[in-house]
Scaffold this active site. Structure first.
Site, PDB file in Angstrom:
ATOM      1  N   ASP A   2      19.638  33.041  51.817  1.00 22.52           N
ATOM      2  CA  ASP A   2      18.255  32.402  52.212  1.00 22.52           C
ATOM      3  C   ASP A   2      17.644  33.157  52.317  1.00 22.52           C
ATOM      4  OD1 ASP A   2      18.600  33.752  54.930  1.00 22.52           O
ATOM      5  OD2 ASP A   2      20.084  32.601  55.341  1.00 22.52           O
ATOM      6  N   GLU A  37      44.573  39.423  28.228  1.00 25.08           N
ATOM      7  CA  GLU A  37      43.450  39.425  29.060  1.00 25.08           C
ATOM      8  C   GLU A  37      42.671  40.651  28.809  1.00 25.08           C
ATOM      9  OE1 GLU A  37      45.059  35.585  31.297  1.00 25.08           O
ATOM     10  OE2 GLU A  37      45.769  36.664  31.551  1.00 25.08           O
TER      11      GLU A  37
END
Ligand code: DGJ
Length: 733
Positions: free
Chosen positions: A536, A616
């Site tokens: 928030d 990777e």
């Protein structure tokens, strides 16, 4: 000047670049809302307010026999309970004699440049010339209660923030049982939709759109945190508004505790939007002479759809809400050990991850839960913020030196607001938890909530955390919160003030954050609450980034990050590439897709780097280089949602555009592969129509005008297999 007052008509006009807000001191001194929307070209909007004799809608006594003047039907700015308005009120006060009518009328106003800091609460801020303030004082002549309404106009940002300060000038104590931050009336409330963001742990902020109907639609939390379940960011928009079209209003609550945000359509099709602290469990004793300041609500209007509404919030959150050195600095690419090791780690294991990571362009190791006290699992140790030297042999200083020697920073996890039953802190201070007398309390994740309304608890935490942060070269703190508030009773407050705890709890959390961020200004704080349970605007004031969700599955994240993007900037969205099969869903997704989704956020890794294949690892090198190169574009650029999960369930796309429009990055994930599929066209936005942009899609090279790209779209290659992705970099030539 962004704020004007017309003496003769009593009309206030607040102007931003693309919006206008009007109200007036109406008959008998009632403050009436007139208009909020696009610029009105200098006209006052008083004609929008109509009166009629409405049965069962009463009239203030001093309106005489005028049965058309009723607070139940007139649009208002801050409706008080007991005034004859039967809609949702902003304020309910109970006076010493037990009465609860409040009659608020205009008393005075002032206009000044700048903005006063909200005491003890997070709030938007602005530099010289960036913000102007209008304060209107309303008061009740009989009881002496007054309300100072604050309107802060960030004209360039198209943001108006609102809050209210209630002052008790009655000479007697007053109980405030309801106090909202903002109320907004629309005389013609037909044809709107209300958008809220619901969810659950590990699937937060799903967009939900509901036509406004008679009665109410409410998003709220009474969990003591803004919560995973509903978010304190809501939108009201005209029916059918989409990313580029339609009138939309966003309300963002700058607060992290209980909230209510509702849309109420009344008997005459007028609409009231309201937002504030949830009245459930709230009751504040306001002694004579005292004031109560509500948290702030940020309002934004866009006449150009939801996309522009979000971009306006993004800019304002980045620049006028976040603070400190990390507001503008590039944040480090981190690797977090949580999903790599959970509780099973020691210093050597961590250093090994850091060692591998340091070769690949990763810049910081974050040591998550488990480094302190007796914390072998999530059932013990919270509150004992001292290093577990069985795990970190040589202590934190030694670990930090080893990590720093690799050229990496070190970050650390805390869950300050919590305590385990099995902890030295709990054994020493059982009265420091929230718990009602005579009850054992509700356990959640085997832990209790500390009573953050107590000064001694906040002091203890400040000292304990400061000791750790000062003991080594700590660059980052992850601030977690893994349960909600129950048994909300404080041993420190008298019976008559127990209704203050939810809010005092938040004030305690904010005080601790303020003190720690002030004492350690170089430390980057990341908010977290079991993922995105406290995502928030309140937290963003202290922590410029927040872990978005405990669900790290790239495909689920598409939806979570999509919903989050409506109210919050990409620079705030904590996102990591994690291992496959994914720990939450078991899904297997390509490595590059996982990276692409995490790059629509702060970008980091959360897996055991040492287990990656050489291929990777090479990809990680490329990803970190790519993210650093594009950091300004991604975290500071304009964000466009090109698709939405409801409309485009089989693919997702989003775009970043540089503020000068010279560069853009389009990201595409083909979620669900189909046989013999139709071609997909993406329609980038925000480009300069006359500009010529060069780009490559797969191996095909293009040179097209912005207009051609935006109008005609870009055909996507058919990608074989689920969850494949690609990026398109557009460069103006
Ligand atoms: C919840 C957080 O969201 C996770 O990332 C992790 O930090 C755990 N808590 C640790 O307990």
């Amino acid at each position: 000047m962004a704020i004007h007052f017309h003496e003769q008509t009593g009309v206030f006009i607040l102007e931003t670049q693309h919006s206008e807000y009007q109200m007036r001191i109406g008959r008998l001194g009632y403050l009436q809302h007139l208009y909020y929307g696009g610029p009105a070209g200098g006209s006052e909007m008083s004609h929008l307010v109509r009166q009629a004799d409405r049965g069962f809608s009463g009239n203030p006594y001093d309106a005489g026999e005028d049965r058309t003047f009723s607070l139940d039907t007139l649009p208002q700015e801050y409706p008080a309970f007991g005034s004859g308005d039967f809609r949702e009120s902003s304020l309910r006060a109970v006076y010493a004699d037990g009465s609860s009518d409040t009659d608020l009328r205009y008393r005075s106003h002032s206009i000044f440049s700048g903005k006063a800091v909200l005491k003890d609460l997070p709030s938007f801020h602005g530099g010289e010339g960036e913000v102007e303030t209008l304060e209107i004082v309303l008061s009740d002549a009989l009881t002496g209660l007054s309300v100072a309404l604050q309107y802060n106009v960030f004209a360039e940002k198209d943001i108006i923030t609102r809050s209210a300060v209630i002052k008790n000038e009655s000479g007697q104590p007053v109980q405030i049982s309801r106090v909202l931050s903002c109320s907004l009336d629309y005389a013609d409330g037909k044809g709107y939709e209300y958008i809220t963001f619901y969810g659950r742990h590990a699937m937060e902020r799903n967009e939900e759109r509901t036509p406004v109907r008679h009665g109410e639609i409410v998003a709220s939390s009474i969990r003591g945190a803004s919560s995973h379940q509903q978010n304190p960011f809501v939108i009201l928009c005209e029916q059918g508004a989409d990313e580029e079209h339609g009138r939309c209003y966003g309300l963002s609550f700058v607060y992290s505790g209980n909230f209510i945000a509702g849309a109420q359509l009344d008997q005459f099709d007028s609409l009231r939007l309201y937002m504030g602290i949830h009245p459930e469990g709230f009751n504040w004793l306001l002694k004579a002479g005292e004031s109560f300041a509500t948290p702030e609500v940020a309002l934004c209007y866009s006449g150009e759809g939801l996309g522009e509404l979000s971009r306006r919030f993004h800019r304002a959150c980045r620049e006028n809400l976040c603070r400190g050195v990390w507001r503008d600095r590039r944040r480090p690419i981190l690797v977090n050990n949580w999903e790599a090791t959970y509780f099973d780690f020691d210093d050597d294991k961590l250093v090994k991850i850091a060692q591998e990571a340091s070769q690949l362009g990763i810049e910081m190791l974050v040591m998550d839960d488990g480094w302190f006290g007796k914390r072998e699992a999530d059932v013990s140790g919270l509150g004992d913020w001292t290093v577990n030297e069985k795990k970190l042999r040589g202590g934190l200083g030694s670990l930090c030196e080893r990590v720093n020697a690799l050229g990496m920073k070190l970050g650390i996890w805390f869950e300050p607001e919590m305590v385990s039953e099995d902890s030295d802190l709990y054994r020493a201070h059982p009265d420091w938890v929230l718990r009602s007398p005579g009850r054992k309390g509700v356990r959640s994740r085997c832990q209790f909530v500390l009573d953050m309304s107590r000064g001694d608890v906040v002091d203890y935490l400040f000292e304990a955390i400061s000791r750790v942060l000062s003991s080594a070269n700590i660059a980052y703190v992850k601030w977690d919160m893994n349960r909600h508030l129950t048994n909300v009773f404080s041993a420190k407050l008298p019976a008559g003030q127990q209704g203050e705890i939810y809010h005092r709890y938040m004030l305690g959390v904010y005080e601790l954050l303020e003190r720690l961020t002030g004492a350690f200004p170089e430390v980057l704080f990341e908010g977290c609450s079991g993922g995105g349970g406290r995502f928030d605007a309140g937290m963003l004031y202290y922590t410029p980034q927040i872990w978005c969700s405990d669900d790290t599955d790239a495909i689920e994240r598409l939806q979570i990050q999509y919903g989050t993007s409506f109210g919050y900037p990409i620079s705030a969205v904590g996102a990591h590439l994690s291992a496959c099969p994914n720990h939450q869903t078991g899904r297997v997704t390509p490595f590059d897709t996982r990276a692409l989704v995490a790059m629509a956020g702060t970008f980091g890794y959360e897996l055991d780097i040492s287990r990656l294949s050489p291929e990777e690892k090479q990809q990680v090198r490329e990803q970190t280089a790519f993210f650093k190169k594009n950091y300004a574009l991604i975290s500071g650029g304009d964000y466009y949602r090109l698709t939405g999960p409801a409309k485009n369930p089989t693919y997702a796309a989003w775009e970043f555009v540089s503020p000068d429009r010279g560069r853009a990055l389009v990201c595409y994930v083909a979620i669900h592969a189909q046989a013999n599929a139709a071609f997909t066209y993406l329609y980038p936005r925000g480009l300069r129509p006359q500009g010529r942009y060069a780009f490559t899609v797969s191996d095909e090279q293009y040179l097209l005008t912005g207009a051609a790209i935006m109008q005609g779209g870009i055909p996507m290659p058919r990608l074989s297999g689920d969850y494949r992705s690609l990026t398109i970099e557009l460069e103006e030539v």
